[in-house]
Design an enzyme around this catalytic site. Structure first.
Site, PDB file in Angstrom:
ATOM      1  CE  LYS A  73      -2.280   1.404   3.857  1.00 15.41           C
ATOM      2  NZ  LYS A  73      -3.223   1.608   4.900  1.00 15.41           N
ATOM      3  NE  ARG A 117      -4.907  -1.362   7.411  1.00 21.16           N
ATOM      4  CZ  ARG A 117      -4.322  -0.554   8.054  1.00 21.16           C
ATOM      5  NH1 ARG A 117      -4.819   0.271   9.071  1.00 21.16           N
ATOM      6  NH2 ARG A 117      -3.094  -0.118   7.843  1.00 21.16           N
ATOM      7  CE  LYS A 237       6.311  10.268  26.828  1.00 21.56           C
ATOM      8  NZ  LYS A 237       7.350  10.989  27.398  1.00 21.56           N
TER       9      LYS A 237
END
Ligand SMILES: NC(=O)c1ccc[n+]([C@@H]2O[C@H](COP(=O)([O-])OP(=O)(O)OC[C@H]3O[C@@H](n4cnc5c(N)ncnc54)[C@H](O)[C@@H]3O)[C@@H](O)[C@H]2O)c1
Length: 331
Positions: A73, A117, A237
């Site tokens: 891709k 997807r 985080k």
């Protein structure tokens, strides 16, 4: 070669979740079993570090299955395509190659497959990692990727009662809420004033923005939430450090390019050992998915070429069976 435009792809079921969920399940299990080849993807950034995080072209090659298919891709992105050019942010082509000769056998429009997807990965993750019978989905960023996520989730999960939609452009959230209201009258589609308001309501939380600035804090997440971190840079985080389980699609792809997991690894606060699993290991039954109703689980889906090639292969097979597409001469 067979050329498949976006409308050809849609005509064989490439605009609905089912084809993708099946193809991804097989592709991700093949990946977990070592039956794929996937080099790290190079990023072409013409403006280098000065450029916007979403201005790039990425080359994503992979081989899936035995004998299977190879392919790539080639996906371009400009963050200002919608505002400046009236076009979707991302554009792509996928080339499929026959692994016997390595000759190209098909070229497919790639951004429809890419959006579906990505939504298909969230659906598969939700099957294994969301609380059973989850009712509330929170989406931050209601562009092409975000709206496809909502469409796919509503196709796959009848348990969804409410979607909480936030976008820094309120008109984008309203447009998606209106569409959900028309297509799924039994689902409440609510525009949330802030990202925090949306996220706090979600059993399944999906950021799909183009931000490079984290804003999702751990204490915004409900007990029992699954966060599918589609746009990668949205979460602080601490979310990775405090979550009960962290799952990725592929450790090597997640631990690079100064993305958040990579920053944590470089700082010495996270490592492969703290990772619960790669998603394919859970789909293959080699690792458990959700085991407690109140766990907070984070999936970091970097997006893999294996997913694109597995899905493009399924579209190509269907198009050949049904005689859809345009044949082109290579010579
Ligand atoms: N992980 C994967 O596999 C994968 C695959 C495809 C795309 N993506 C990512 O998905 C993201 C969305 O892609 P798209 O094509 O929908 O882009 P888009 O430009 O069409 O939509 C992005 C939307 O997010 C909104 N937004 C941007 N920053 C925001 C913020 N801080 N708070 C709230 N809203 C904000 C914008 O207004 C816009 O409506 C991109 O970051 C892309 O890289 C990830």
């Amino acid at each position: 070669m067979l050329y498949l435009s976006r409308s050809d792809i849609a005509a064989v079921g490439g605009d609905a979740a089912e084809l993708y969920v099946d193809a991804l399940n097989a592709g991700l299990i093949a990946h977990a079993e070592g039956k794929t080849v996937q080099p790290l993807k190079p990023y072409l950034r013409v403006a280098g570090k000065q450029g916007h995080i979403a201005d790039r072209i990425i080359a994503m090659p992979a081989h899936v299955g035995d004998p299977g298919l190879s392919g790539i891709k080639w996906i371009g992105s400009k963050h200002d395509n919608p505002a400046e050019r009236g076009r979707e942010r991302a554009s792509a082509v996928i080339v499929l190659n026959d692994p016997a000769s390595n000759y190209p056998v098909a070229v497919l429009e790639g951004s429809l497959i890419s959006a579906w997807r990505t939504a298909g990965v969230t659906c598969l993750a939700a099957r294994h990692l969301a609380r059973e019978g989850f009712t509330d989905v929170a989406l931050v960023g209601c562009g092409v990727i975000g709206s496809t996520q909502i469409t796919a989730l509503l196709q796959q999960f009848g348990s969804i009662e409410r979607v909480h939609l936030h976008d820094q452009r309120p008109e984008a959230a309203r447009a998606l809420a209106d569409r959900v209201g028309r297509e799924h009258p039994s689902v409440e589609a609510r525009v949330a004033e802030t990202a925090e308001d949306a996220v706090r309501a979600g059993d399944l939380v999906v950021p799909c923005t183009v931000t490079s600035e984290p804003y999702i804090a751990f204490d915004w997440l409900k007990r029992g939430a699954l966060l599918c971190n589609v746009s990668i840079m949205d979460v602080h985080k601490e979310v990775f450090l405090k979550a009960d389980k962290v799952v990725v699609d592929d450790w090597e792809q997640s631990n690079r390019e100064k993305k958040i997991i990579n920053q944590l690894v470089l700082e010495g606060s996270f490592s492969r050992g703290q990772l619960h699993a790669e998603l394919g290991e859970i789909l293959a039954g080699a690792r458990p998915g959700r085991t407690e109703d109140d766990e907070i689980i984070v999936l970091n889906p970097m997006g893999m070429a294996v997913e694109d090639i597995a899905c493009a292969g399924a579209v190509y097979e269907r198009a050949r069976e049904r005689g859809v597409g345009t044949w082109l001469d290579l010579y």
